[in-house]
Design an enzyme around this catalytic site. Structure first.
Site, PDB file in Angstrom:
ATOM      1  N   TYR A  11       0.805  -1.220   0.000  1.00  0.00           N
ATOM      2  CA  TYR A  11       0.000   0.000   0.000  1.00  0.00           C
ATOM      3  C   TYR A  11       0.837   1.270   0.000  1.00  0.00           C
ATOM      4  CZ  TYR A  11       1.322  -0.430   4.863  1.00  0.00           C
ATOM      5  OH  TYR A  11       2.059  -0.565   6.010  1.00  0.00           O
ATOM      6  N   GLY A  12       2.161   1.123  -0.078  1.00  0.00           N
ATOM      7  CA  GLY A  12       3.029   2.292  -0.008  1.00  0.00           C
ATOM      8  C   GLY A  12       4.102   2.256  -1.072  1.00  0.00           C
ATOM      9  N   LEU A  14       6.184   0.115  -1.964  1.00  0.00           N
ATOM     10  CA  LEU A  14       6.293  -1.143  -2.713  1.00  0.00           C
ATOM     11  C   LEU A  14       5.223  -1.300  -3.792  1.00  0.00           C
ATOM     12  CD1 LEU A  14       7.240  -3.401   0.294  1.00  0.00           C
ATOM     13  CD2 LEU A  14       8.686  -2.966  -1.708  1.00  0.00           C
ATOM     14  N   GLU A  90      11.012  -3.801   5.674  1.00  0.00           N
ATOM     15  CA  GLU A  90       9.984  -3.207   6.542  1.00  0.00           C
ATOM     16  C   GLU A  90      10.503  -3.001   7.963  1.00  0.00           C
ATOM     17  OE1 GLU A  90       7.583  -1.805   5.338  1.00  0.00           O
ATOM     18  OE2 GLU A  90       6.960  -2.876   3.551  1.00  0.00           O
TER      19      GLU A  90
END
Length: 179
Positions: A11-12, A14, A90
């Site tokens: 959701y970011g 990536l 992450e």
């Protein structure tokens, strides 16, 4: 290592294929076309979570919130090695959790108007562990792509069939920022 593959919802940063391939294949000498053929990227939506910008960072975090949804990318074909690199990327700010997302057969606008949801699939997602470090505003993918993404990618990972900008020269300091 197993032969089993994983699926994840991004959701970011990536969501940008260039960032994904930099994280998962940073030191690979394989042909980019071959690497691309290993993964399938599909737009999807995650209900019950909210995406916010992390304070003083280029990236977002999500936290549970029954009144929100997050649009992102569902990616398949992830190996144990890919998951190892993603977990390292992450870091300790995130916890990998299993969730269900809905694939989007039609993508609407930024507010979700016009989205057409399809099949529900199970996958993994990285949930931010420190909600107090999130700003009270949505993270902007377009702003990231235009102003920050080149710091996060290998300069030879550009994809002609995406709407992302072409690879650009990146100096040594910017390369170190992506490591």
């Amino acid at each position: 290592m197993s032969d089993r593959t994983h699926a994840a919802f991004f959701y970011g940063t990536l969501m940008a294929a260039e960032v994904f391939f930099t994280v998962c294949y940073r030191f690979s000498n394989e042909n980019v076309s071959l690497l691309k053929s290993l993964h399938d990227f599909k737009p999807a939506i995650l209900h019950g979570f909210c995406r916010r910008r992390v304070k003083d960072a280029d990236y977002p975090g999500i936290t549970p919130d029954k009144d929100h949804e997050v649009r992102g990318m569902y990616v398949t074909g992830l190996t144990d090695a890919n998951m190892y690199h993603l977990d390292a990327f992450e870091g300790s700010e995130y916890e990998r959790q299993t969730v269900k997302v809905r694939l989007l057969s039609k993508v609407g606008d930024d507010k979700g108007r016009g989205n057409v949801e399809g099949e529900e699939v199970e996958c993994e997602v990285y949930v931010f562990k420190h909600p107090e470090r999130l700003e009270d505003r949505e993270w902007d993918f377009e702003e990231f792509r235009k102003h920050k993404m080149k710091k996060w990618t290998r300069e030879d990972y550009g994809f002609e069939d995406t709407d992302h900008f072409a690879p650009q020269h990146v100096d040594g300091d910017e390369k170190l920022a992506a490591v």
